[in-house]
Scaffold this motif. Structure first.
Motif, PDB file in Angstrom:
ATOM      1  N   GLU A  62     -55.346  29.916 -14.660  1.00  0.00           N
ATOM      2  CA  GLU A  62     -53.974  29.595 -15.057  1.00  0.00           C
ATOM      3  C   GLU A  62     -53.271  28.920 -13.883  1.00  0.00           C
ATOM      4  OE1 GLU A  62     -49.985  31.674 -17.057  1.00  0.00           O
ATOM      5  OE2 GLU A  62     -51.604  32.926 -16.271  1.00  0.00           O
ATOM      6  N   TYR A  63     -52.633  27.795 -14.165  1.00  0.00           N
ATOM      7  CA  TYR A  63     -51.946  27.046 -13.106  1.00  0.00           C
ATOM      8  C   TYR A  63     -50.525  26.729 -13.543  1.00  0.00           C
ATOM      9  CZ  TYR A  63     -52.550  22.778 -15.873  1.00  0.00           C
ATOM     10  OH  TYR A  63     -52.492  21.837 -16.869  1.00  0.00           O
ATOM     11  N   ARG A  64     -49.718  26.343 -12.550  1.00  0.00           N
ATOM     12  CA  ARG A  64     -48.317  25.994 -12.808  1.00  0.00           C
ATOM     13  C   ARG A  64     -48.008  24.649 -12.156  1.00  0.00           C
ATOM     14  NH1 ARG A  64     -46.075  30.207 -10.781  1.00  0.00           N
ATOM     15  NH2 ARG A  64     -45.580  31.265 -12.730  1.00  0.00           N
ATOM     16  N   ILE A  65     -47.227  23.820 -12.857  1.00  0.00           N
ATOM     17  CA  ILE A  65     -46.675  22.610 -12.241  1.00  0.00           C
ATOM     18  C   ILE A  65     -45.160  22.713 -12.280  1.00  0.00           C
ATOM     19  CG2 ILE A  65     -48.609  21.033 -12.639  1.00  0.00           C
ATOM     20  CD1 ILE A  65     -47.172  20.026 -15.148  1.00  0.00           C
ATOM     21  N   CYS A  66     -44.529  22.361 -11.144  1.00  0.00           N
ATOM     22  CA  CYS A  66     -43.072  22.388 -11.031  1.00  0.00           C
ATOM     23  C   CYS A  66     -42.601  21.016 -10.554  1.00  0.00           C
ATOM     24  CB  CYS A  66     -42.616  23.464 -10.047  1.00  0.00           C
ATOM     25  SG  CYS A  66     -43.007  25.158 -10.570  1.00  0.00           S
ATOM     26  N   GLU A  67     -41.529  20.551 -11.160  1.00  0.00           N
ATOM     27  CA  GLU A  67     -40.970  19.251 -10.786  1.00  0.00           C
ATOM     28  C   GLU A  67     -40.389  19.334  -9.375  1.00  0.00           C
ATOM     29  OE1 GLU A  67     -37.715  16.015 -12.540  1.00  0.00           O
ATOM     30  OE2 GLU A  67     -37.584  18.140 -13.072  1.00  0.00           O
ATOM     31  N   ASN A  68     -40.752  18.403  -8.525  1.00  0.00           N
ATOM     32  CA  ASN A  68     -40.223  18.408  -7.161  1.00  0.00           C
ATOM     33  C   ASN A  68     -38.714  18.208  -7.133  1.00  0.00           C
ATOM     34  OD1 ASN A  68     -42.780  18.805  -6.109  1.00  0.00           O
ATOM     35  ND2 ASN A  68     -43.169  16.617  -5.813  1.00  0.00           N
ATOM     36  N   LEU A  69     -38.189  17.397  -8.053  1.00  0.00           N
ATOM     37  CA  LEU A  69     -36.757  17.142  -8.096  1.00  0.00           C
ATOM     38  C   LEU A  69     -35.981  18.397  -8.475  1.00  0.00           C
ATOM     39  CD1 LEU A  69     -34.561  14.911  -7.916  1.00  0.00           C
ATOM     40  CD2 LEU A  69     -34.900  14.544 -10.389  1.00  0.00           C
ATOM     41  N   ASN A  70     -36.580  19.230  -9.330  1.00  0.00           N
ATOM     42  CA  ASN A  70     -35.959  20.482  -9.777  1.00  0.00           C
ATOM     43  C   ASN A  70     -37.029  21.579  -9.703  1.00  0.00           C
ATOM     44  OD1 ASN A  70     -33.232  19.491 -10.911  1.00  0.00           O
ATOM     45  ND2 ASN A  70     -34.719  18.155 -11.938  1.00  0.00           N
ATOM     46  N   SER A  71     -37.068  22.260  -8.585  1.00  0.00           N
ATOM     47  CA  SER A  71     -38.173  23.192  -8.330  1.00  0.00           C
ATOM     48  C   SER A  71     -38.265  24.315  -9.350  1.00  0.00           C
ATOM     49  CB  SER A  71     -38.047  23.773  -6.919  1.00  0.00           C
ATOM     50  OG  SER A  71     -36.806  24.452  -6.769  1.00  0.00           O
ATOM     51  N   GLY A  72     -37.187  24.575 -10.065  1.00  0.00           N
ATOM     52  CA  GLY A  72     -37.245  25.616 -11.091  1.00  0.00           C
ATOM     53  C   GLY A  72     -37.689  25.101 -12.442  1.00  0.00           C
ATOM     54  N   ASN A  73     -37.937  23.814 -12.535  1.00  0.00           N
ATOM     55  CA  ASN A  73     -38.378  23.201 -13.790  1.00  0.00           C
ATOM     56  C   ASN A  73     -39.895  23.192 -13.810  1.00  0.00           C
ATOM     57  OD1 ASN A  73     -38.343  21.780 -16.227  1.00  0.00           O
ATOM     58  ND2 ASN A  73     -38.308  19.786 -15.187  1.00  0.00           N
TER      59      ASN A  73
END
Length: 275
Positions: free
Chosen positions: A129-140
């Motif tokens: 299981e992996y996660r990707i987070c938007e750099n512009l909005n780290s909580g996204n």
């Protein structure tokens, strides 16, 4: 007119009263204060606040299913990012941060999104299981499961044909393993378990793969069926027949020449078998 414009603000008041929001603006609530003044009476003015709510772009990590990984040699999959999207278009790895959430110990998530499978991994289905987070909005962020199917290496026991075994004294053949393969190369005996399936009683399968032929075995053709199973995947097996040709011992009757027999009284020679 805009009241006390902030150069660092992502909001820009346009002449027609619209507000432009700069690209790559982080999600949040932004304010812009403006003033309107009557042209007929320029000092007749009023101010107000315009509030703009900026949302993060939709981010989607989609499940992945990688198969046909050879567990004996291990390998590396394609990137888990190839089917993920940010703002409806394929993810640019530079725009997101990738991290591991959880997964089987046989799998390693690499910085570029590929997954490495360790050599000598038993066949089976593994998950990460992996996660990707938007750099512009780290909580996204978005998470997904990557599934990796690991296959056992191909194993092949090939038939053997041993001949010229002297049945009177018996003997031992070469190993049945010498022409068998695991993952396309000659079997290493430490990587497999060898067992007898069936065979003629005159033949004995030894632990090193050689076949013992008992002394005083009549000439003929004998068969022994054996099985090799991969130690890493005990159900990954192959069987073959070893054929052993036993020959009769060479036998020679040599001429005899007996003399000095007294014909009147007759007599007895030595045995014709002595030579």
């Amino acid at each position: 007119t805009q009241v006390d414009p902030d150069p660092s603000s992502p909001l820009t008041l346009n002449a027609n009263g619209t507000i432009s929001i700069a690209a790559n603006t982080p999600a949040g609530t932004y304010e812009l204060e403006y003033s309107i003044c009557e042209n007929l009476n320029p000092s007749n003015c009023s101010t107000a606040i315009a509030t703009v709510t900026v949302e993060a772009a939709p981010i989607v990590a989609n499940p992945d299913d990688f198969d046909s990984i050879n567990g004996r040699t291990g390998g590396t999959t394609a990137s888990v990012l190839i089917n993920d999207t940010l703002n409806g278009t394929p993810v640019n790895p530079a725009d997101v941060t990738l991290s591991l959430v959880d997964g089987d110990s046989e799998l390693t998530l690499n910085a570029n999104g590929t997954i490495t499978i360790a050599p000598n991994t038993p066949s089976g289905t593994y998950e990460l299981e992996y996660r990707i987070c938007e750099n512009l909005n780290s909580g996204n962020c978005s998470t997904a499961i990557a599934t990796v199917t690991v296959e056992a290496a191909p194993i092949l026991a090939n038939p053997d044909d041993f001949d010229s075994i002297n049945g009177r004294i018996g003997g031992t053949t070469a190993s049945v393993l010498i022409n068998d393969t695991l993952n396309g190369i000659q079997v290493n005996p430490t990587d497999v378990t060898l067992s007898l399936v069936d065979g003629d009683s005159e033949l004995t399968l030894n632990s090193d793969g050689t076949i013992g032929i008992a002394p005083n075995t009549p000439a003929g053709t004998y068969e022994l069926e054996y099985r090799i199973c991969e130690n890493l995947n005990p159900s990954n097996c192959s069987t073959a027949i070893a054929t052993v040709t036993v020959e009769a011992a060479p036998i020679v009757a040599n001429p005899d020449n007996f003399d000095s027999i007294n014909g009147r009284i007759g007599g007895t020679t030595a045995s014709v078998l002595i030579n």
